[in-house]
Design a protein around this motif. Structure first.
Motif, PDB file in Angstrom:
ATOM      1  N   THR A   1       0.822  -1.068  -0.039  1.00  0.00           N
ATOM      2  CA  THR A   1       0.205   0.082  -0.005  1.00  0.00           C
ATOM      3  C   THR A   1       0.735   1.236  -0.165  1.00  0.00           C
ATOM      4  N   ALA A   2       0.391   2.328  -0.642  1.00  0.00           N
ATOM      5  CA  ALA A   2       1.098   3.630  -0.601  1.00  0.00           C
ATOM      6  C   ALA A   2       1.350   4.178   0.576  1.00  0.00           C
ATOM      7  N   GLY A   3       0.280   4.111   1.486  1.00  0.00           N
ATOM      8  CA  GLY A   3       0.388   4.903   2.748  1.00  0.00           C
ATOM      9  C   GLY A   3       1.234   4.475   3.831  1.00  0.00           C
TER      10      GLY A   3
ATOM     11  N   LYS B   1      -1.901  12.298   7.408  1.00  0.00           N
ATOM     12  CA  LYS B   1      -3.068  12.498   6.717  1.00  0.00           C
ATOM     13  C   LYS B   1      -2.721  12.948   5.156  1.00  0.00           C
ATOM     14  N   ARG B   2      -1.573  13.820   5.126  1.00  0.00           N
ATOM     15  CA  ARG B   2      -1.153  14.312   3.786  1.00  0.00           C
ATOM     16  C   ARG B   2      -0.593  13.038   3.084  1.00  0.00           C
ATOM     17  N   ARG B   3      -0.164  12.079   3.510  1.00  0.00           N
ATOM     18  CA  ARG B   3       0.614  10.992   2.792  1.00  0.00           C
ATOM     19  C   ARG B   3      -0.022   9.628   2.634  1.00  0.00           C
ATOM     20  N   GLU B   4      -1.347   9.628   3.253  1.00  0.00           N
ATOM     21  CA  GLU B   4      -2.575   8.757   3.284  1.00  0.00           C
ATOM     22  C   GLU B   4      -3.310   8.769   1.932  1.00  0.00           C
ATOM     23  N   PRO B   5      -3.372   8.195   1.007  1.00  0.00           N
ATOM     24  CA  PRO B   5      -3.990   8.530  -0.274  1.00  0.00           C
ATOM     25  C   PRO B   5      -5.631   8.012  -0.028  1.00  0.00           C
ATOM     26  N   THR B   6      -5.762   7.182   0.867  1.00  0.00           N
ATOM     27  CA  THR B   6      -7.213   6.862   1.336  1.00  0.00           C
ATOM     28  C   THR B   6      -7.829   7.609   2.255  1.00  0.00           C
ATOM     29  N   TYR B   7      -7.119   8.740   2.932  1.00  0.00           N
ATOM     30  CA  TYR B   7      -7.724   9.712   4.061  1.00  0.00           C
ATOM     31  C   TYR B   7      -9.072  10.166   3.127  1.00  0.00           C
TER      32      TYR B   7
ATOM     33  N   SER C   1      -8.056  14.077   2.459  1.00  0.00           N
ATOM     34  CA  SER C   1      -6.583  14.294   2.158  1.00  0.00           C
ATOM     35  C   SER C   1      -6.211  15.704   1.105  1.00  0.00           C
TER      36      SER C   1
END
Length: 249
Positions: free
Chosen positions: A21-23, A231-237, A240
């Motif tokens: 995952t990207a996050g 939050k800024r680096r979690e694409p699913t937030y 975001s």
């Protein structure tokens, strides 16, 4: 025909891997579990600061705590980040993982302790003193951690559902007060009831609670930045977009 055969060979010879995952969730959980395990080992030592001082019959000094006081409050900071960004489900997954790994660590220490020591290994007594399976300490640690962390996450998420992204400082403080009160009281009573009595036990509980809350208050600016960073680096937030909540620190 030759190109199709070459493409087929390439497909067969190319290994397949799952996509991570990207996050940053996995890294946060790893840090959370690592700090928990280190703190549990350190907590076997009781630490005392100061001479004997009483005020109106109540022992104000010495300050009595355990070795877990150094790192354990940071697990609540990370727990706040998990609950704030990933919600109760994400926090629960990390809490359960920490519980499982702490249980495995305790079982491993037990099995190693009861295994026959080599004839020329002189440190069995030292091993048992530090890592020996002490049922009360293990039960106290696991129960306090499980209840305290779940309450911390639940309170934070419950408060967020009422105010959405506003008032992060209130969520952090409220969840800390509830979670740390439960955690400290359960651990102290289960682990050291009968060892510490009366005013000493009350001192132990109050000092542990106040210390952990103060640590979280002192690092709250760091917690703010950590929450915004994740939050800024979690694409699913869900939110975001640029995070502007809680500028009223």
């Amino acid at each position: 025909m030759r190109s199709e055969r070459r493409a087929k060979i390439l497909r067969v010879s190319t290994p397949t891997f799952a996509q991570r995952t990207a996050g940053p969730y996995d890294l946060i959980v790893a840090a959370f579990v690592g700090l928990l395990l280190i703190s549990n080992v350190a907590a076997v030592k009781l630490i005392q600061f100061g001479p004997d001082v009483e005020v109106l019959g109540f022992p104000v000094l010495p300050i009595i705590t355990d070795g877990g006081f150094i790192l354990f409050p940071l697990t609540y900071v990370i727990g706040d980040v998990l609950a704030e960004v990933y919600g109760l489900r994400g926090a629960r997954r990390a809490i359960v993982m920490g519980f499982v790994m702490a249980s495995i660590a305790s079982l491993t220490f037990l099995l190693v302790g009861i295994a026959p020591a080599a004839a020329d290994w002189p440190n069995q007594t030292a091993y048992d003193a530090i890592l020996g399976f002490v049922p009360r300490i293990v039960v106290a640690s696991l129960a306090a951690y499980f209840v305290g962390q779940f309450l911390n996450a639940w309170v934070l998420v419950w408060m967020k559902t009422r105010r959405r992204d506003g008032g992060l400082w209130a969520r952090l403080l409220g969840s800390t007060l509830v979670g740390q009160a439960a955690d400290t009281t359960i651990f102290c009573l289960v682990a050291f009831y009968g060892v510490l009595t009366g005013g000493s036990m009350l001192n132990y509980i109050l000092v542990g609670f106040v210390y952990k809350v103060l640590v979280e208050l002192l690092v709250m600016p760091i917690t703010y930045r950590a929450v915004k960073f994740v939050k800024r680096r979690e694409p699913t937030y869900a939110d975001s977009a640029p995070v502007t909540d809680d500028v009223d620190v």
